[in-house]
Design a protein around this motif. Structure first.
Motif, short mmCIF file in Angstrom:
data_model
loop_
_atom_site.label_atom_id
_atom_site.label_comp_id
_atom_site.label_asym_id
_atom_site.label_seq_id
_atom_site.Cartn_x
_atom_site.Cartn_y
_atom_site.Cartn_z
N GLY A 142 -4.12 113.82 40.75
CA GLY A 142 -4.59 112.71 41.57
C GLY A 142 -3.42 111.94 42.18
N ILE A 143 -3.72 111.24 43.27
CA ILE A 143 -2.70 110.43 43.96
C ILE A 143 -3.31 109.09 44.37
CG2 ILE A 143 -1.41 112.39 44.89
CD1 ILE A 143 -2.85 111.80 47.62
N THR A 144 -2.42 108.16 44.74
CA THR A 144 -2.87 106.91 45.37
C THR A 144 -2.17 106.77 46.73
OG1 THR A 144 -1.11 105.75 44.18
CG2 THR A 144 -3.31 105.58 43.25
N LYS A 145 -2.85 106.18 47.66
CA LYS A 145 -2.26 105.78 48.96
C LYS A 145 -2.86 104.42 49.24
CE LYS A 145 -0.14 109.67 50.00
NZ LYS A 145 1.31 109.72 50.02
N ASP A 146 -2.35 103.40 48.53
CA ASP A 146 -3.00 102.09 48.53
C ASP A 146 -2.78 101.29 49.81
OD1 ASP A 146 -3.67 102.84 46.00
OD2 ASP A 146 -2.37 101.40 44.97
N GLY A 147 -3.70 100.42 50.08
CA GLY A 147 -3.57 99.50 51.22
C GLY A 147 -4.91 98.83 51.45
N LEU A 148 -4.85 97.65 52.04
CA LEU A 148 -6.11 96.98 52.40
C LEU A 148 -6.80 97.80 53.48
CD1 LEU A 148 -4.82 93.30 52.50
CD2 LEU A 148 -6.19 94.40 50.70
N LEU A 149 -8.10 97.74 53.53
CA LEU A 149 -8.88 98.53 54.49
C LEU A 149 -8.33 98.38 55.91
CD1 LEU A 149 -11.28 100.32 55.13
CD2 LEU A 149 -12.70 98.27 55.23
N MET A 150 -7.94 97.15 56.22
CA MET A 150 -7.37 96.85 57.53
C MET A 150 -6.19 97.77 57.86
SD MET A 150 -7.82 94.17 59.64
CE MET A 150 -8.01 92.58 58.86
N ARG A 151 -5.44 98.18 56.80
CA ARG A 151 -4.20 98.93 57.04
C ARG A 151 -4.30 100.42 56.71
NH1 ARG A 151 -1.09 94.53 54.71
NH2 ARG A 151 -0.69 93.09 56.41
N ILE A 152 -5.34 100.82 55.98
CA ILE A 152 -5.42 102.23 55.59
C ILE A 152 -5.66 103.09 56.83
CG2 ILE A 152 -6.88 103.95 54.42
CD1 ILE A 152 -7.21 102.16 52.15
N GLN A 156 -4.38 108.51 55.35
CA GLN A 156 -4.34 108.06 53.96
C GLN A 156 -5.72 108.22 53.29
OE1 GLN A 156 -2.75 104.17 54.88
NE2 GLN A 156 -0.90 104.61 53.72
N TRP A 157 -6.76 107.97 54.06
CA TRP A 157 -8.13 108.16 53.53
C TRP A 157 -8.34 109.65 53.22
CZ3 TRP A 157 -12.39 105.54 51.91
CH2 TRP A 157 -13.55 106.29 51.76
N ASP A 158 -8.06 110.50 54.22
CA ASP A 158 -8.34 111.94 54.06
C ASP A 158 -7.53 112.55 52.93
OD1 ASP A 158 -10.14 111.88 56.12
OD2 ASP A 158 -8.80 112.74 57.63
N GLU A 159 -6.27 112.13 52.81
CA GLU A 159 -5.41 112.75 51.79
C GLU A 159 -5.89 112.42 50.38
OE1 GLU A 159 -1.22 112.11 52.31
OE2 GLU A 159 -0.75 113.48 50.66
N VAL A 160 -6.27 111.16 50.18
CA VAL A 160 -6.75 110.76 48.85
C VAL A 160 -8.06 111.47 48.52
CG1 VAL A 160 -7.67 108.79 47.54
CG2 VAL A 160 -5.49 108.58 48.73
N MET A 161 -8.95 111.59 49.50
CA MET A 161 -10.21 112.28 49.24
C MET A 161 -9.97 113.76 48.95
SD MET A 161 -12.29 109.86 49.28
CE MET A 161 -13.95 110.37 49.38
N ARG A 162 -9.04 114.34 49.67
CA ARG A 162 -8.75 115.77 49.51
C ARG A 162 -8.13 116.05 48.14
NH1 ARG A 162 -4.35 118.46 50.84
NH2 ARG A 162 -3.40 116.69 51.88
N VAL A 163 -7.12 115.27 47.79
CA VAL A 163 -6.42 115.55 46.52
C VAL A 163 -7.25 115.11 45.31
CG1 VAL A 163 -4.34 115.10 45.14
CG2 VAL A 163 -4.14 115.40 47.62
N GLN A 165 -7.60 99.40 47.18
CA GLN A 165 -7.73 100.81 46.76
C GLN A 165 -9.09 101.38 47.17
OE1 GLN A 165 -6.71 100.91 42.44
NE2 GLN A 165 -4.92 102.09 43.13
N SER A 166 -9.58 101.02 48.36
CA SER A 166 -10.93 101.48 48.72
C SER A 166 -11.00 103.01 48.79
CB SER A 166 -11.39 100.84 50.03
OG SER A 166 -10.49 101.16 51.06
N ASN A 167 -9.93 103.64 49.27
CA ASN A 167 -9.93 105.11 49.35
C ASN A 167 -9.94 105.74 47.95
OD1 ASN A 167 -7.32 104.22 48.87
ND2 ASN A 167 -6.34 105.51 50.41
N TYR A 168 -9.05 105.22 47.10
CA TYR A 168 -8.94 105.73 45.72
C TYR A 168 -10.24 105.48 44.95
CZ TYR A 168 -6.85 106.18 41.00
OH TYR A 168 -6.57 106.54 39.71
N ALA A 169 -10.79 104.27 45.07
CA ALA A 169 -12.03 103.92 44.37
C ALA A 169 -13.17 104.83 44.82
CB ALA A 169 -12.39 102.46 44.61
N ALA A 170 -13.24 105.10 46.13
CA ALA A 170 -14.31 105.97 46.65
C ALA A 170 -14.16 107.38 46.09
CB ALA A 170 -14.26 105.99 48.18
N SER A 171 -12.92 107.86 46.02
CA SER A 171 -12.71 109.23 45.49
C SER A 171 -13.11 109.30 44.02
CB SER A 171 -11.26 109.68 45.69
OG SER A 171 -10.37 108.98 44.81
#
Ligand code: NAP
Length: 248
Positions: free
Chosen positions: A93-103, A107-114, A153-159
């Motif tokens: 697993g990985i993180t690519k953290d940031g507020l939604l405004m900045r993601i 960064q979304w796709d990579e976190v979901m993929r990995v 961590q919206s991307n990480y939390a969703a994954s």
């Protein structure tokens, strides 16, 4: 007493952190350990010797868990080298953290993929050997963040939330074949992943944890050992937190 004698475990992302801790604990308990690494090549290779010191068969494979074909090839190679796979731990697993405004979209796709697609890739690939042997334990590494969310961590939390829905569905589909599927949801565990966080924030987190400390890879490995072993043979479709009481 050794809990995993005669079993083969496949762990993704064992070059560092939690995955490495799991590999060492499972080898201590007699399991043959197949594991993957990706960018940490030296650490990945060195682990083979450390595991073999427990007297078990151990082999590292350089493989990207997020690539469907690589996952398939990996499982075929492990079955050919070890004869079977009784336990799969989807840990990479990985993180690519940031507020939604900045993601960014990347960064979304990579976190979901990995984090999420890798779980699909490996689980689908081990399904055939596990169905054939009519037994298996699949352990997916979630996070308390996938249960309660976390700002930045919206991307990480969703994954990680996705892993929970996936795992519960797999538990329902494969239970009749004696294949179990559970999720471990760690809280704050001290590894390179959390080492990158701001020390002030880490201190605040630790103070808010009822047990007043961060967890260790060993704390997570103890639960993984239980879920991998026959001690948990009537447990499937569950999410179990290892978080020092962070979530109650
Ligand atoms: P870590 O120290 O950053 O280690 C991550 C591991 O994943 C490394 O071995 C890395 O291998 C591997 N990896 C990354 N991308 C990969 C890919 N595409 N294919 C195969 N392997 C890949 O992280 P950690 O703290 O041990 O976390 C392990 C798992 O626990 C993750 O799923 C994480 O989300 C989860 N978790 C951690 C915490 C925590 O507090 N630490 C809390 C909750 C959940 P290479 O270095 O060789 O590329």
């Amino acid at each position: 007493m050794k809990l995993l004698e005669g079993k083969t475990v496949l762990i993704t992302g064992a070059s560092r952190g939690i995955g490495r801790g799991l590999a060492l604990r499972m080898a201590e308990h007699g399991a043959g350990v197949a594991y993957t690494y990706l960018s940490s090549v030296e650490k990945g290779l060195a682990l083979e010797k450390e595991l073999a010191a427990s007297g078990v068969k151990a082999k590292g494979y350089r493989s990207d868990a997020s690539v469907f074909k690589e996952a398939e090839d990996l499982v075929n190679a492990v079955v050919s080298d070890f004869g079977s796979i009784h336990v799969l731990v989807n840990n990479a697993g990985i993180t690519k953290d940031g507020l939604l405004m900045r993601i960014s979209e990347e960064q979304w796709d990579e976190v979901m993929r990995v984090n999420l697609k890798s779980v699909f890739n490996l689980t689908k690939a081990v399904q055939r050997p596990m169905l054939k042997q009519r037994m298996g334990s699949i352990i997916n590494m979630g996070s308390v963040v996938g249960i309660k969310g976390n700002a930045g961590q919206s991307n990480y939390a969703a994954s990680k939330a996705g892993i929970i829905g996936f795992s519960k569905s797999v538990a329902l589909e494969l239970g009749s074949r004696n294949i179990r599927c559970n999720v471990i949801a760690p809280g704050f565990i001290e590894t390179e992943m959390t080492g990158a966080l701001d020390p002030g924030m880490v201190q605040q987190w630790k103070e808010s944890i009822p047990l007043k400390r961060g967890g260790t890879p060993g704390d997570v490995a103890n639960l993984a050992l239980f879920l991998a072993s026959d001690l948990s043979s009537y447990i499937t479709g569950q999410v179990i937190n290892v978080c020092g009481g962070m979530l109650t």
